[in-house]
Design an enzyme around this catalytic site. Sequence first.
Site, PDB file in Angstrom:
ATOM      1  CD  GLU A  68      -2.657   1.114   2.630  1.00 20.14           C
ATOM      2  OE1 GLU A  68      -3.833   1.534   2.574  1.00 20.14           O
ATOM      3  OE2 GLU A  68      -2.137   0.671   3.675  1.00 20.14           O
ATOM      4  CE  LYS A  82      -7.871   0.379   3.662  1.00 21.47           C
ATOM      5  NZ  LYS A  82      -6.791   1.256   4.205  1.00 21.47           N
ATOM      6  CB  CYS A  96      -4.053  -1.702   4.619  1.00 22.06           C
ATOM      7  SG  CYS A  96      -3.131  -1.167   6.082  1.00 22.06           S
TER       8      CYS A  96
END
Length: 317
Positions: free
Chosen positions: A77, A152, A195
Site C-alpha cells: 500500500e 479498498k 491493509c
Amino acid sequence: MRVFAALRQRSPPLAASLLALISRAGREQIRMSSSSLPVAAVCQMTATPDKEANFSACTRLVEQAKEGGACMVFLPEGFDYIGSNREETLQLSEGLDGDIISRYSHLARKLDVWLSLGGFHERGHDWTTDRRIYNSHIIINGHGEMVSVYRKAHLFDVELTSKGVSLKESAFTVPGPRLVPPVQTPVGKVGLGVCYDLRFPELSSALQRHGAEILTYPSAFTVATGTAHWEVLLRARAIETQCFVLAAAQVGAHHAKRTSYGHALAVDPWGEVIGDCGGSDVGLTLVQIDLQRLRDVRRDMPVQQHRRDKDFYCGLD
C-alpha cells in the site's frame, strides 16, 4: 532388485557407490521438482512523498525479484507515495491512465512479470467536484495489461490516543463499492484486499468461496497496531480460509509524521510463516507457492465442507 542384491554380494564398494549415485540423483530430482513451483516476491519499502524516488526503489525490488525467479511481485500500500498531509496526498494522486501506472505497465511488460500494486492513490470518479480518491489495488499481467482493480472497502478511521495513532482515511478517500472476483495468475488464484480490510474476515471468506487460493493484503500498518495485531491477523486469515496469505508492507519513517511497522509476510494455508522481511530494512522475501500443499490442508481438514449455511449464522439477528 535381484540384480542389485547380487552386485552387493560380489562387490560391496561398487554397490555402495551406485546407491550413493541413485540417492544423489533422487535428491537432485526433488530439488528440481521443488524449483518448478511458481515463486512470488513479497516486497517491503519505505515510500515518501517523492514519487520518482519511490518508483526507482520499486523498480529495483521488481528487478531483484525477477532475478530471483519470481513470476509475480507484490508491492505494498502506498507504493506510489505516502504524503505528509491531506493536501499533498490529494495533489500527488493520479488516474489509472496516468504516468505512474503507465510506467509500471511498461516495467511488467519489459520483465515479463505480474505485478500486484496495492494501495494506489487513484483519483475518484467525481474528482473535479469533490477532490477525493480511492485506495486501489491493481493487478497488471506480464503483457503490461491491467486485469483487475479493487478499491479498498474498509477505511482506516482510528483514534488510539494512548498509542499516539490518529488517522481518518475517510476524510479524503471514497470506500470501494464492491469486492472483485479472484484473479487467475501464474502463482494461483489471487483475492484482493488492502491493509485495514485484513480485520474483516467476511471479506476473506467471500474471496475463498469464489475460488481464492492466495489472499493479498498490501499494507502500511502503524507501529502500534502492527506490533499488536499484524502477524496474528494474517495467520488467522490463512488458517480460517486455508489460503496462502501474502502481505507486502511499508517499513520505517516516511516523513516526520508517519512510520510503518514493516514485517512484510507470507503465510501458508496451515498458518505457518514462510517469509518475513523484518522490521527495519527495505527488501523482499521469495516464496514458492505450492498449491498441492493447499489442497492437502483442505483435504485433511475440510473446514469449508463443515460450514453451515448463511441462515444458521444469522440465527441470532
